[in-house]
Design an enzyme around this catalytic site. Sequence first.
Site, short mmCIF file in Angstrom:
data_model
loop_
_atom_site.label_atom_id
_atom_site.label_comp_id
_atom_site.label_asym_id
_atom_site.label_seq_id
_atom_site.Cartn_x
_atom_site.Cartn_y
_atom_site.Cartn_z
N SER A 44 11.00 -6.32 11.57
CA SER A 44 10.09 -5.28 12.05
C SER A 44 8.92 -5.12 11.11
O SER A 44 8.98 -5.52 9.93
CB SER A 44 10.84 -3.95 12.17
OG SER A 44 10.92 -3.31 10.91
N ASP A 45 7.85 -4.54 11.59
CA ASP A 45 6.75 -4.18 10.70
C ASP A 45 7.21 -3.05 9.78
O ASP A 45 8.27 -2.45 9.99
CB ASP A 45 5.51 -3.79 11.51
CG ASP A 45 4.22 -4.16 10.80
OD1 ASP A 45 4.20 -4.16 9.56
OD2 ASP A 45 3.24 -4.47 11.49
#
Length: 589
Positions: A307-308
């Site tokens: 994920s970011d």
Amino acid sequence: MTARQFGSGSTLLYRERAASRADRVTDLMSRMSVADKAGLLFHTKVAVGDLTVGHPVLGTLSAAHMITGLRMTHFNVLGPVPDPRAFARWHNDLQNLAARTGLGIPITFSTDPRHAFTDNVGTSAPAGAFSQWPEPLGFGALRSPERVREFADVARQEYLAVGLRLALHPQVDLVTEPRWARINGSFSEDADLTAELVTAYIRGFQGRQLGPTSVSTVTKHFPGGGPQKDGDDPHFAYGRGQVYPGDNFEYHLIPFRAAIAAGAAQMMPYYATAIGTDYEEVGFGFNRGIVTDLLRGQLGFDGIVCSDWGLVTDSIIFGQEMPARAWGAENLDALSRVEKIIEAGCDQLGGEARPELIIQLVSDGRLAQARLDLSVRRLLREKFALGLFDDPYADPEWAAVIVGNPEFVAAGEAAQRNAYTLLTNQNDILPLSEGGRLYLEGVDPQIAGHYGPVVDSPEQADVALIRLKAPWEPRSGSFEAVFHAGSLEYPADQQRHHSELAAVVPTVVDVYLDRPAVLTHLAGTAAALLASWGSTDQAFLDIVFGRAHPQGRLPFDLPSSMNSVRNSREDMPFDTAHPTFRFGHGLAF
């Protein structure tokens, strides 16, 4: 070929090693506790320095605590690398600490881009001791897969020398919304050109398959971060929306398809939420339809999805309070956010250090052991493929030899010059003859003095040389302020100054285009107008005086007005009316 520049051997040997790695992964997993596995699922930032002290400005925990207490083994290194030898020693100290902890799982050190000119703690780092090249847009201007692969191979060697084994790039978002603040990390407005370049990029870093001399890559931001509503960035709540008024969602997938075909090891979904589509309106990292159904199911990606940064926990960056980028999931508590991210199909949580939440999900029966093991296996498989379990250490003396060596520096400087894009050249004023009197703005007079005498006023000069940055509207907040967003037009007073200067003396203008600026007034008044994509004053002067020649062509349209930008559709390429310069424009001399 040096002792450290070797290939991965025959296909048969590679297959034998792969089979051995699978057995080693299975064996290691059988001995891992839930805490060991949970630590593997978190990948956060770390700053160079004392292992026992966190970084208060960047909001990092101490490396020692994250390794020994939280069992974490993936870290994104922030800040410059001014001394490769010292960096390699620091890296080795952390690897030694990891080797003495638990099962001795080695650390994977990652980095945002650090070979160009952008310095933004949220997206990139300054080049420091590394060779310095143009931004990715410069490679879009060069349109040469060979040059991209040359860069990627150089960066691979420099990363490898200091122990960086995971590149948090390439960024393949398409430049379809000119106002977006992240354009500088992209290649182009054109999907096919971007697909061609990302293939070369990944092959240069990874090779044909991951091995001990590879640097793994994270292709981002899936499914394409370009079509941001009004150009606002989803690091911030007002920029959470991604829109498709041209019904052009599939166009933005083209570079990701190419990256997967090239062997991309990892993918990163963006923060944004897709508005007005069939997908759930939550951030892509929370979105099962995006990660599992589209990326893994339809596109067939079986690598790591990270994920970011910062989807779960609020933070403070440079003194600015930053809420978790849990767009569409703000009502969920931290435990439920982690659950939703894992259920979406992500393997790792970027920018987080909360293994206790995974442990609790398993303990509560909300996360099945089999699902946890699926991600753990992917993450361990990459560590074994990179050879980290066999030799995780960097050689400080080798780092000092390789990083920033003259050959690499010269290649980067040549790319800076070649990427220059000549937009106008009235009466063939360029190249200039050396020896004329120079009036300067934004150019180091000591460097310019080698080409001609520098004078104090335009009236005294034979030619004016000015270097500008593309315009932007400053935002409040210390972290938010580093994102160049808003209007693409220069303010009226600056436009007036440029025109008045050009009326006094022939003026050569260089604009550093980190976004597609409106250059209409400069196109009409400057004696010559150039676009650059990250370059030194020396590179600029070498171009202007003909010691080097511009080879670049625009990687995107340059709009004629802000009104045309506002009336264009965020997801559609080449959609601004009557652009001043078209994609592909570039003169030569």
